[in-house]
Design a protein around this motif. Sequence first.
Motif, PDB file in Angstrom:
ATOM      1  N   GLU A 183      -3.512  -3.032  -1.257  1.00  0.00           N
ATOM      2  CA  GLU A 183      -3.742  -3.126  -2.691  1.00  0.00           C
ATOM      3  C   GLU A 183      -3.267  -4.472  -3.236  1.00  0.00           C
ATOM      4  O   GLU A 183      -3.813  -4.989  -4.204  1.00  0.00           O
ATOM      5  CB  GLU A 183      -2.986  -2.012  -3.416  1.00  0.00           C
ATOM      6  CG  GLU A 183      -3.375  -0.611  -2.961  1.00  0.00           C
ATOM      7  CD  GLU A 183      -2.377   0.434  -3.448  1.00  0.00           C
ATOM      8  OE1 GLU A 183      -1.568   0.125  -4.350  1.00  0.00           O
ATOM      9  OE2 GLU A 183      -2.392   1.553  -2.902  1.00  0.00           O
ATOM     10  N   ALA A 191       0.854  -1.182   0.000  1.00  0.00           N
ATOM     11  CA  ALA A 191       0.000   0.000   0.000  1.00  0.00           C
ATOM     12  C   ALA A 191       0.887   1.228   0.000  1.00  0.00           C
ATOM     13  O   ALA A 191       2.006   1.211   0.546  1.00  0.00           O
ATOM     14  CB  ALA A 191      -0.922   0.002   1.215  1.00  0.00           C
ATOM     15  N   ASP A 192       0.416   2.271  -0.637  1.00  0.00           N
ATOM     16  CA  ASP A 192       1.141   3.550  -0.681  1.00  0.00           C
ATOM     17  C   ASP A 192       2.565   3.371  -1.203  1.00  0.00           C
ATOM     18  O   ASP A 192       3.522   3.978  -0.711  1.00  0.00           O
ATOM     19  CB  ASP A 192       1.176   4.194   0.702  1.00  0.00           C
ATOM     20  CG  ASP A 192      -0.223   4.509   1.221  1.00  0.00           C
ATOM     21  OD1 ASP A 192      -1.090   4.841   0.387  1.00  0.00           O
ATOM     22  OD2 ASP A 192      -0.432   4.405   2.438  1.00  0.00           O
ATOM     23  N   GLY A 193       2.726   2.479  -2.177  1.00  0.00           N
ATOM     24  CA  GLY A 193       4.002   2.356  -2.864  1.00  0.00           C
ATOM     25  C   GLY A 193       5.057   1.514  -2.192  1.00  0.00           C
ATOM     26  O   GLY A 193       6.207   1.506  -2.639  1.00  0.00           O
ATOM     27  N   GLN A 194       4.724   0.758  -1.135  1.00  0.00           N
ATOM     28  CA  GLN A 194       5.747  -0.059  -0.494  1.00  0.00           C
ATOM     29  C   GLN A 194       5.152  -1.309   0.155  1.00  0.00           C
ATOM     30  O   GLN A 194       3.983  -1.349   0.507  1.00  0.00           O
ATOM     31  CB  GLN A 194       6.504   0.750   0.556  1.00  0.00           C
ATOM     32  CG  GLN A 194       5.635   1.301   1.671  1.00  0.00           C
ATOM     33  CD  GLN A 194       6.431   2.166   2.635  1.00  0.00           C
ATOM     34  OE1 GLN A 194       7.642   2.270   2.552  1.00  0.00           O
ATOM     35  NE2 GLN A 194       5.729   2.791   3.574  1.00  0.00           N
TER      36      GLN A 194
END
Length: 828
Positions: free
Chosen positions: A803, A769-772
């Motif tokens: 995600e 999530a949130d790119g990491q």
Amino acid sequence: MVRSYFCLALALLAVPAAAAERTGYPVTPASFEAVTLTDEFWLPRLQTQRKVLVPYSFQQTEQALGDLKVAAAILAGDKPEKLPAPERFRTSDLFKVMEGAAYLLAVERDPELERQMDKIVEVIAAAQEPDGYLHPARTLYPHLQIDMMGDGKYAYEDHSHELYICGHLYEAAVAYFHATGKRALLDVAEKNAQHVERVFFAGDPAYNDGKPVNQAPGHEEIELALVRLAEATKNPRYLKLAQRFLDIRGVTHRPEGEGVFSPTYAQQHAPVTKQTEPVGHAVRATYLYAGMADVAAMLGVNAYDEALDKIWTNIVDTRMHITGGLGAVHGIEGFGPEYDLPNADAFNETCAAVGNVFFNFRMFLLERDAKYLDVAEVALYNNVLAGVNFAGDRFFYVNPLAADGARPFNHGHAGRAPWFGTACCPTNLARLIPQVPGMIFASDDSGLYLGLYAASRTKLSLAGTPTEVVETTKYPYDGRVEVTLRPERPTKFAVRLRVPTWTADRFVPGELYHYANSNESAPPISVKVNGAEVKFQTTKGFAIVEREWQADDRIELLLPMPVRASRCRNEVAADRGRIAVTRGPLVYCAESPDNQGHVFNYLVSAENVADSANEKFVSIAGAEVLSLSVDAIRSTKAESLEAARLTLIPYFAWDNRGTASMEVWIPANEATLRANEIKVSDNAEQFKSAHASHTFDQDREAAIIDGRLPKNSFDTTIPRWTSWPERGKPQTVELELAKPTDIRTVEVYWYDDRGGVQAPESWMMETYADGQWAPFALYNTDAYGVATDQFNVVHPAAPLTAERLRLNIQPRPDAAAGILEVVVTPEN
């Protein structure tokens, strides 16, 4: 005489003179072992307890016994070649089974069972450290950083379960001492309690830099257990220790965080005297409230009374399922907002229903009010008994009020499970059910109380006269109760016969549920003495008959049991437009084996329930239960409506014939029916894609998320993913969700052909999530399971939106890994 779990006659203790007037419970229940059951309902369950449930539970807790054996070996100077992995709480499950076994010994001595218990006691004593500390995980790994236990003894009391285990040790020790007179385990318990008192309130150089820990445990249990230890040893120091743990809760320490790390999760958000509503983990909460009632009664203090009354009222007015289930909310296994009472998504842990019985029975002993027995009865006959099958070897951890028959809900199972990684529920059943006879009769200075109804007999001292009391009834299926009194000489005393709440305008105390036809007058209750009807007054839920009683005087109580329909308050969104069917103290449900098609496709009008009901005894898995059938309307495949009959069985009897659909709250109008009709849930809708580090060319990654649920781990009728032929090589499986999802559970069903592909050695998960990527923080009692023939369920420790998911799998050295399905359950 052996005293029951509830018969806490601590008035004999040397209570300080400064205590208030009240010392000891004003009502004394007849000890369970002093009550002889002749009951058609309960006696078979007690026999199953002795023959199946307790022996089976001992088998299932052998790993906990193994932990203690290794700890004992280390303390004896041995160096085992391999240590078991550290585990926080499974020792408590063994102690609970021992407690249940001790109750069976109290009723009937069994030399073989006693020898088994003595051998276990020897192991426990050998596993206790010289200063009294007892927890094998820390004896094996004194300073290892252990998840949810910190890096040393008593380093993380919020979740370590160390004092929770101590409490169950004390309860087992007291029960075994009362049953046999043997002190070995009681000596272990006393040594530990004195150690705990020293470390937590005086200071010990070996712990916490010599400073008192001065913190209440995250999981309550030691508080009420210390009261029992005080009763057994006649030593009031343990009673005062229980009070100290109560009085520092929410005062000396308040956790910071969300979910299981929040201050409300373990009732640490405020001093216990200032708490006004139930919060957090439901089992912890009910154990706390039971401990508060014990200490209030035994020390003669009233500081907890207002809090207990407000909490109880809030529970029955806003937060209790009609089955007596508590803790509706997944994630925290506990209390959510007021009126948050889902059906298919209900949690209602079996242990919480057990705690509901403990709490309410104590409140009856404290307040002499039948409304508490009414709640205990509903929880016992419905949620508690649903927790175990009739055979005594399959269990529910979660107790929903609706199930679609396919999706897993019960910690990885679509139905009952043979056991759980967190096995608190089966072992709680092992210790509660033998105590039920101790809730039938009670007495005080004024005379006799009849609590739960069951065919039985006992002998009590009533107004100073030894009196045999014989009860005959076919309760809970028949409301006729006959009581014969045989005092040794004519004696005047009061007999209080419980008139349950369900005989009036609602099924259970509180404002949540009312009978649907409010204009329908309740059938009259009658009381006869020696065949002649008598007038009686009802006070606090008891019909009181006071007179001079002669030998063989006979009382007849008639509690009519019509079939009734209940409605729930409109604030409970899940039950709008629905009714629940009850008869006497039993909640009924519709189950698919008795009905045509899925039970979600039926409608029942509240006005037709009573007049159309037919009753019939049927056999389910060898047990005779009273079934009902009522007029209904059924939705067909053509979406038309047709007249039908709907068969219902007691809720406690469901899922004894295999996995099936079930519903308690039945649609009462067409709009609700249309919204309720079964729609096949497609797990694939939760995902975009699945990618694995390696896939056998005859398998496919998409099988992991295709929505086809397996029958077992060697189900070859549906597609699968395997990493064959890569034996022992780590694998990753990455799953992309259809949209960012608030995760309730992730459930993995391993493929295992018992050969080249097997359930893995271990696994863990990450979320994106949130790119990491970040590790998936587990709920505090969860583990990354590798069991076969079930879904292995993990919950997030705190609210989590993801995600993607990534499973990092370590196969067994000589095998590949395989998955049949991964299910993601989102928060509603």
